[in-house]
Scaffold this active site. Structure first.
Site, PDB file in Angstrom:
ATOM      1  N   SER A  49     150.688 -16.361  13.459  1.00 30.53           N
ATOM      2  CA  SER A  49     150.599 -16.826  14.837  1.00 30.53           C
ATOM      3  C   SER A  49     151.656 -17.896  15.054  1.00 30.53           C
ATOM      4  CB  SER A  49     149.204 -17.393  15.117  1.00 30.53           C
ATOM      5  OG  SER A  49     149.131 -17.919  16.421  1.00 30.53           O
ATOM      6  N   HIS A  74     152.469 -12.634  16.075  1.00 29.57           N
ATOM      7  CA  HIS A  74     151.407 -12.769  17.070  1.00 29.57           C
ATOM      8  C   HIS A  74     151.786 -13.918  18.001  1.00 29.57           C
ATOM      9  CE1 HIS A  74     147.198 -12.392  18.464  1.00 29.57           C
ATOM     10  NE2 HIS A  74     147.229 -13.703  18.578  1.00 29.57           N
ATOM     11  N   ASP A  76     150.768 -16.088  21.332  1.00 30.06           N
ATOM     12  CA  ASP A  76     149.655 -16.469  22.202  1.00 30.06           C
ATOM     13  C   ASP A  76     150.163 -16.943  23.551  1.00 30.06           C
ATOM     14  OD1 ASP A  76     147.361 -16.068  20.488  1.00 30.06           O
ATOM     15  OD2 ASP A  76     148.067 -17.767  19.306  1.00 30.06           O
ATOM     16  N   MET A  78     148.979 -18.372  27.094  1.00 32.00           N
ATOM     17  CA  MET A  78     147.848 -19.016  27.778  1.00 32.00           C
ATOM     18  C   MET A  78     148.311 -19.537  29.134  1.00 32.00           C
ATOM     19  SD  MET A  78     146.342 -21.261  24.591  1.00 32.00           S
ATOM     20  CE  MET A  78     146.445 -20.656  22.896  1.00 32.00           C
ATOM     21  N   HIS A 109     149.203 -11.756  22.752  1.00 33.95           N
ATOM     22  CA  HIS A 109     147.791 -12.040  23.014  1.00 33.95           C
ATOM     23  C   HIS A 109     147.708 -12.747  24.358  1.00 33.95           C
ATOM     24  CE1 HIS A 109     143.811 -14.128  21.611  1.00 33.95           C
ATOM     25  NE2 HIS A 109     143.640 -13.306  22.638  1.00 33.95           N
ATOM     26  N   MET A 111     146.029 -14.431  26.975  1.00 39.86           N
ATOM     27  CA  MET A 111     144.858 -15.199  27.394  1.00 39.86           C
ATOM     28  C   MET A 111     145.116 -15.709  28.804  1.00 39.86           C
ATOM     29  SD  MET A 111     143.984 -17.108  23.795  1.00 39.86           S
ATOM     30  CE  MET A 111     145.664 -17.021  23.129  1.00 39.86           C
ATOM     31  N   MET A 180     137.849 -11.904  18.384  1.00 41.48           N
ATOM     32  CA  MET A 180     138.135 -13.323  18.202  1.00 41.48           C
ATOM     33  C   MET A 180     137.089 -13.947  17.284  1.00 41.48           C
ATOM     34  SD  MET A 180     140.907 -14.084  19.760  1.00 41.48           S
ATOM     35  CE  MET A 180     140.787 -15.871  19.581  1.00 41.48           C
ATOM     36  N   PHE A 186     142.348 -22.686  21.615  1.00 44.59           N
ATOM     37  CA  PHE A 186     142.555 -23.879  20.807  1.00 44.59           C
ATOM     38  C   PHE A 186     142.738 -23.491  19.345  1.00 44.59           C
ATOM     39  CE2 PHE A 186     139.970 -25.170  24.411  1.00 44.59           C
ATOM     40  CZ  PHE A 186     140.644 -26.288  24.870  1.00 44.59           C
ATOM     41  N   GLY A 188     142.885 -24.615  15.129  1.00 47.05           N
ATOM     42  CA  GLY A 188     142.181 -25.489  14.201  1.00 47.05           C
ATOM     43  C   GLY A 188     140.671 -25.399  14.227  1.00 47.05           C
ATOM     44  N   ASP A 214     141.300 -12.917  14.677  1.00 50.11           N
ATOM     45  CA  ASP A 214     142.169 -14.043  15.037  1.00 50.11           C
ATOM     46  C   ASP A 214     141.326 -15.298  15.169  1.00 50.11           C
ATOM     47  OD1 ASP A 214     144.029 -15.797  16.056  1.00 50.11           O
ATOM     48  OD2 ASP A 214     144.248 -14.797  17.984  1.00 50.11           O
ATOM     49  N   GLY A 215     141.648 -16.301  14.348  1.00 49.24           N
ATOM     50  CA  GLY A 215     140.991 -17.586  14.451  1.00 49.24           C
ATOM     51  C   GLY A 215     140.367 -18.055  13.152  1.00 49.24           C
ATOM     52  N   SER A 237     148.023 -21.640  10.847  1.00 51.70           N
ATOM     53  CA  SER A 237     148.392 -22.743   9.963  1.00 51.70           C
ATOM     54  C   SER A 237     148.265 -22.387   8.490  1.00 51.70           C
ATOM     55  CB  SER A 237     147.527 -23.971  10.273  1.00 51.70           C
ATOM     56  OG  SER A 237     146.146 -23.663  10.164  1.00 51.70           O
TER      57      SER A 237
END
Length: 267
Positions: A49, A74, A76, A78, A109, A111, A180, A186, A188, A214-215, A237
């Site tokens: 990501s 990937h 993101d 938003m 992705h 969002m 998800m 968000f 972390g 994802d996540g 991360s």
């Protein structure tokens, strides 16, 4: 096809193989369980990501991830409405495509509150797959049709609070389902174990479907994802922040590939 694994294969299978279908670099086990060897309908794919990278060096970070063995990237998007945060849009994607070339597969992705609005701009910018949230549209069928007509693959995502049954009617019309494992918007967050039954159900009902998670996915949670049936792994991360992204990507891929092989032998 080039055999990448020198490890002796388990019984009734061929070694791990690498090939390219024009979109992803694929890693599959090939089964000997039938009269002729046939490849799995889905394969292990790892997509960093890029929102977790140094955004001031986004182009070089994407090149670095691909060089470390990533199968796709990937991205993101938003809009500050569907989720509270704001990231980037199609102008950045267009610049990034020019910077990194045509090879990397861009999984967008989306969002966003109005995913219909951005299909053509994203296709023109160089996106390969357009993944929208079922919660963001009242007419998924028309949107799926528009995405395909724009030349992109179709991904359909669900938030943690959305039942997998809401995605099911569209599963045969899409290329990938995204479950998800955190609330979107968000980074972390802690991985949600209770999303794994959704993945398991999708894999049982749609055996050849690409299923992405994802996540909060990394070395500590990958086994749960792989065992549930996910084959496309988004990791932020845990990969990009690692001192050795190549080793992390290889580890994630190996766990998923071994789970795919085990599932094929258990049939």
């Amino acid at each position: 096809m080039e055999i990448l694994s020198s490890t002796p294969p388990p019984p009734h299978s061929l070694p791990l193989l690498f090939y390219c279908d024009g979109y992803y670099r694929k890693w599959c086990f090939v089964s000997r369980t039938g009269p002729a060897a046939t490849s799995m309908a889905y394969s292990a794919k790892i997509g960093p990501s890029i929102l977790s990278s140094d955004l001031s060096r986004l182009g070089s970070e994407c090149v670095r991830m691909m060089g470390c063995g990533a199968d796709y990237l990937h991205l993101d998007v938003m809009d500050g409405h569907f989720v509270p945060n704001l990231t980037f849009g199609h102008p950045m994607v267009e610049c990034l495509r020019k910077s990194v070339g045509q090879e990397p597969f861009f999984d967008m992705h989306m969002m966003v509150s109005r995913p219909e609005q951005w299909v053509k701009p994203m296709a023109a910018a160089g996106a390969n797959q357009y993944t929208f949230h079922i919660e963001s549209t009242t007419n998924p069928g028309n949107l799926i049709k528009d995405i395909k007509e724009s030349g992109m693959k179709v991904g359909l995502a669900i938030k943690p609070g959305t039942t997998v049954e809401e995605l099911a009617p569209w599963a045969n019309q899409i290329d990938m389902a995204l479950v998800m494992t955190v609330e979107p918007g968000f980074g972390g967050q802690k991985f949600m174990d209770d999303m794994m039954p959704k993945v398991s159900w999708l894999r049982s009902q749609f055996p050849s479907l690409d299923i992405e998670v994802d996540g909060g996915v990394g070395p500590d949670t990958i086994h749960k994802c792989a065992e549930a049936g996910a084959n496309m792994i988004v990791s932020g991360s845990a990969v990009i922040g690692s001192e050795d992204p190549r080793s992390v990507i290889a580890m994630l891929r190996t766990v998923v590939a071994e789970a795919i092989q085990k599932r094929s032998l258990d049939r």
